[in-house]
Structure formats: structure tokens, C-alpha cells
Design an enzyme around this catalytic site. Structure first.
Site, PDB file in Angstrom:
ATOM      1  N   LYS A  16       0.820  -1.223   0.000  1.00 40.35           N
ATOM      2  CA  LYS A  16       0.000   0.000   0.000  1.00 40.35           C
ATOM      3  C   LYS A  16       0.850   1.268   0.000  1.00 40.35           C
ATOM      4  O   LYS A  16       2.029   1.248   0.333  1.00 40.35           O
ATOM      5  CB  LYS A  16      -0.963  -0.033   1.183  1.00 40.35           C
ATOM      6  CG  LYS A  16      -2.063  -1.052   0.914  1.00 40.35           C
ATOM      7  CD  LYS A  16      -3.224  -0.952   1.840  1.00 40.35           C
ATOM      8  CE  LYS A  16      -4.288  -1.963   1.420  1.00 40.35           C
ATOM      9  NZ  LYS A  16      -5.396  -2.047   2.350  1.00 40.35           N
ATOM     10  N   ARG A  43      -4.147  -9.956   4.593  1.00 38.43           N
ATOM     11  CA  ARG A  43      -4.480  -9.924   3.163  1.00 38.43           C
ATOM     12  C   ARG A  43      -3.228  -9.467   2.425  1.00 38.43           C
ATOM     13  O   ARG A  43      -2.806  -8.330   2.576  1.00 38.43           O
ATOM     14  CB  ARG A  43      -5.651  -8.959   2.938  1.00 38.43           C
ATOM     15  CG  ARG A  43      -6.126  -8.899   1.498  1.00 38.43           C
ATOM     16  CD  ARG A  43      -7.251  -7.879   1.352  1.00 38.43           C
ATOM     17  NE  ARG A  43      -7.739  -7.827  -0.005  1.00 38.43           N
ATOM     18  CZ  ARG A  43      -7.177  -7.108  -0.977  1.00 38.43           C
ATOM     19  NH1 ARG A  43      -6.109  -6.392  -0.735  1.00 38.43           N
ATOM     20  NH2 ARG A  43      -7.684  -7.115  -2.192  1.00 38.43           N
TER      21      ARG A  43
HETATM   22  N1  HH2 Z   1      -7.418  -3.505   0.559  1.00 37.20           N
HETATM   23  C1  HH2 Z   1      -7.695  -3.451  -0.756  1.00 37.20           C
HETATM   24  C2  HH2 Z   1      -8.825  -4.103  -1.270  1.00 37.20           C
HETATM   25  N2  HH2 Z   1      -9.625  -4.833  -0.466  1.00 37.20           N
HETATM   26  N3  HH2 Z   1     -10.164  -5.658   1.683  1.00 37.20           N
HETATM   27  C3  HH2 Z   1      -9.901  -5.734   2.991  1.00 37.20           C
HETATM   28  N4  HH2 Z   1     -10.701  -6.444   3.811  1.00 37.20           N
HETATM   29  N5  HH2 Z   1      -8.823  -5.090   3.548  1.00 37.20           N
HETATM   30  C4  HH2 Z   1      -7.974  -4.344   2.796  1.00 37.20           C
HETATM   31  O1  HH2 Z   1      -7.018  -3.747   3.358  1.00 37.20           O
HETATM   32  C5  HH2 Z   1      -8.226  -4.231   1.389  1.00 37.20           C
HETATM   33  C6  HH2 Z   1      -9.352  -4.914   0.859  1.00 37.20           C
HETATM   34  C7  HH2 Z   1      -6.807  -2.658  -1.671  1.00 37.20           C
HETATM   35  O2  HH2 Z   1      -5.719  -3.386  -2.141  1.00 37.20           O
HETATM   36  P1  HH2 Z   1      -5.570  -4.024  -3.606  1.00 37.20           P
HETATM   37  O3  HH2 Z   1      -6.524  -5.156  -3.796  1.00 37.20           O
HETATM   38  O4  HH2 Z   1      -4.146  -4.369  -3.779  1.00 37.20           O
HETATM   39  O5  HH2 Z   1      -5.880  -2.872  -4.611  1.00 37.20           O
HETATM   40  P2  HH2 Z   1      -7.194  -2.489  -5.440  1.00 37.20           P
HETATM   41  O6  HH2 Z   1      -8.278  -2.100  -4.487  1.00 37.20           O
HETATM   42  O7  HH2 Z   1      -6.726  -1.337  -6.290  1.00 37.20           O
HETATM   43  O8  HH2 Z   1      -7.630  -3.679  -6.256  1.00 37.20           O
END
Ligand code: HH2
Length: 260
Positions: A207, A241
């Protein structure tokens, strides 16, 4: 210190760290299988990016992206990363068993009834604002107390809607409407959220707060992600995660051997 790993399977063109890599269902399924082999107990399939400034996608588009991937991951424990009732419904039908709702029932409250009816797990995450605006000026009185109060209230709402308390996990939402200092404070004082009595999910992997510390680009944050994962586990995280499952698993194994 033995948290479960939730491996990220993003089926999006624009996700924060892996956008476009696994847009094709076959590539996404192969990636998910690889993460499971590396030690991910849960695979978190998402069809909409929630990165700051991301545009919403339609339910149809999101469904088209995620359903074939969830179906292809039969046999694995799959969570569906969505805030849309119709996507959650279709994903549970396709074999997912957990709904990971980053709006904590804020967008589609009916997701609670769906989980109750299906006996599905539910992840409730804290976010201030929405992905388009959340990083503009996040403010809290005390970030840990405020997040804790929010999660306690959402937990109550979900239980009142019939979701078994035992099926609910809580997540402070690192990076969702938080400054660098807010994120650091939440990681430092994560243990205080254990008082909510439910398993804690933490997503810090790759992040932007890591980049704010050392100037790294998103593809250069594995070391920072692992440091965050190990420290979160030491502070009581039950589920991490992560994108880099093998590396995180190794780091946790070593940390556990040292700390016992
Ligand atoms: N972070 C992201 C997406 N979903 N769900 C939970 N429960 N907790 C988190 O911290 C979380 C989440 C964001 O990360 P990422 O999937 O890498 O990016 P994007 O939202 O751009 O797909």
C-alpha cells in the site's frame, strides 16, 4: 503467531499493485492456485479496484470478471471482495464462502441478509469516505478509538441482521481514508481492536503508506509489506491480506520460531 493468509486475486485492469496482470480468467485462476500452493488459506477475488481515485465499475462488468474466476477456484476457500449485493450473490452461488465488503454494509446493507441466509462469512472493513475522495482530508479524533467504534457498530448491525457473530471478521482498513500517521497508529495499536472480540483482518500489502515512508514505487514494496505483516501479526492480526504469499509465509514462520 500464526495468522491465516488471504491471497489477493485481482481481476481488474487498474488495481493498485497488480492491475491488468490477471484480467484474463484463466490467468487469474492460475495465480490463485499458485497462491494457495504457497500457503494462502483464503483467496480474495476482486473485480473492482478500490485504490484512491478509482472509478466504480458496473455490477455486470464486475460479475463478468469475477464469476468465472470463483468457479475456476473450486475447492479453495474463496472470499469475494465486493460491496455490491448482486456480485456477492453470484459469487456465493459460484462457490465463494466469504463476502469481503470494504464498505462494511454501507453500500448494500442487504449483503448482511444474504450472508445470514447462506451461512457465509463476512468481513467488515473501516473506510472514511469513498475511494474517489477518501484521501482528501481524512480526520479523526483518535483514529484507533474512532475505527473501533465504527467496527463495533457495524458488527452490531450485521448481527442484528442475522449474521452469526462467529462468521464475522473485522478490518481497520489500512489506507482507506487515512494519512500515513493514521495508518502507523492503527498498526501500532492494533491490539486495542482485539477487544472487539472478533478476528482481525489486516491488509497492508504494497500500500501507498509504505511509499510515503521510503519513496518506493508500488512494485518495490515487498520488504515494507512483510515488515507490516509481521508486526501486525505480532500485534494480534488473525488474517493478513497479502499479494506476496510465499515471502510473507516465510517471514511469519521465522518470526514465529524466534518469538515462539
Ligand atoms: N485492501 C484493498 C482491497 N480490499 N479488503 C480488505 N478487507 N482489507 C484491505 O485492506 C483491502 C481490501 C486494496 O488493495 P488491492 O486489492 O491491492 O488494490 P485495489 O483495491 O486497487 O484492487
Amino acid at each position: 503467531m500464526n495468522p491465516k493468509l488471504m491471497g489477493v486475486v485481482n481481476v481488474t485492469p487498474d488495481s493498485f499493485s497488480d492491475g491488468g496482470l490477471f484480467l484474463d480468467a484463466e490467468a487469474a485462476v492460475a495465480h490463485g492456485r499458485e497462491l494457495a500452493e504457497q500457503g494462502a488459506e483464503i483467496l480474495d477475488v476482486g473485480g473492482e479496484s478500490t485504490r484512491p481515485g478509482a472509478e466504480e465499475v458496473s455490477a455486470e462488468e464486475e460479475l463478468d470478471r469475477v464469476v468465472p474466476v470463483v468457479e475456476g477456484l473450486v475447492g479453495a476457500t474463496v472470499s469475494i471482495d465486493t460491496s455490491k449485493l448482486s456480485v456477492a450473490e453470484a459469487a456465493l452461488e459460484a462457490g465463494a464462502s466469504i463476502v469481503n465488503d470494504v464498505t462494511a454494509l454501507g453500500r448494500d446493507p442487504e449483503i448482511a441478509g444474504l450472508c445470514a441466509e447462506q451461512g457465509a462469512g463476512l468481513v467488515l472493513m473501516h473506510m472514511q469516505g469513498d475511494p474517489r475522495s477518501m484521501q482528501q482530508n481524512p480526520t479523526y479524533e483518535d483514529v484507533v478509538d474512532d475505527v473501533k467504534a465504527f467496527l463495533a457498530e457495524r458488527l452490531r448491525v450485521a448481527v442484528d441482521a442475522g449474521v452469526e457473530e462467529e462468521k464475522i471478521w473485522l478490518d481497520p482498513g489500512i489506507g482507506f481514508g487515512k494519512t500515513l500517521e493514521h495508518n502507523l497508529e492503527l498498526l501500532r495499536r492494533l491490539g486495542e481492536l482485539q477487544e472487539l472480540g472478533r478476528p482481525l483482518v489486516v491488509g497492508a500489502s504494497r500500500k501507498s503508506f509504505i511509499g510515503k515512508i521510503d519513496g518506493s514505487e508500488v512494485g518495490e514494496r515487498i520488504g515494507g509489506s512483510i515488515a507490516s505483516a509481521v508486526l501486525a501479526a505480532a500485534e494480534g492480526a488473525d488474517v493478513l491480506r497479502v499479494h506476496d504469499v510465499a515471502e510473507t509465509r516465510q517471514a511469519l514462520t521465522v518470526a514465529d520460531a524466534v518469538l515462539g
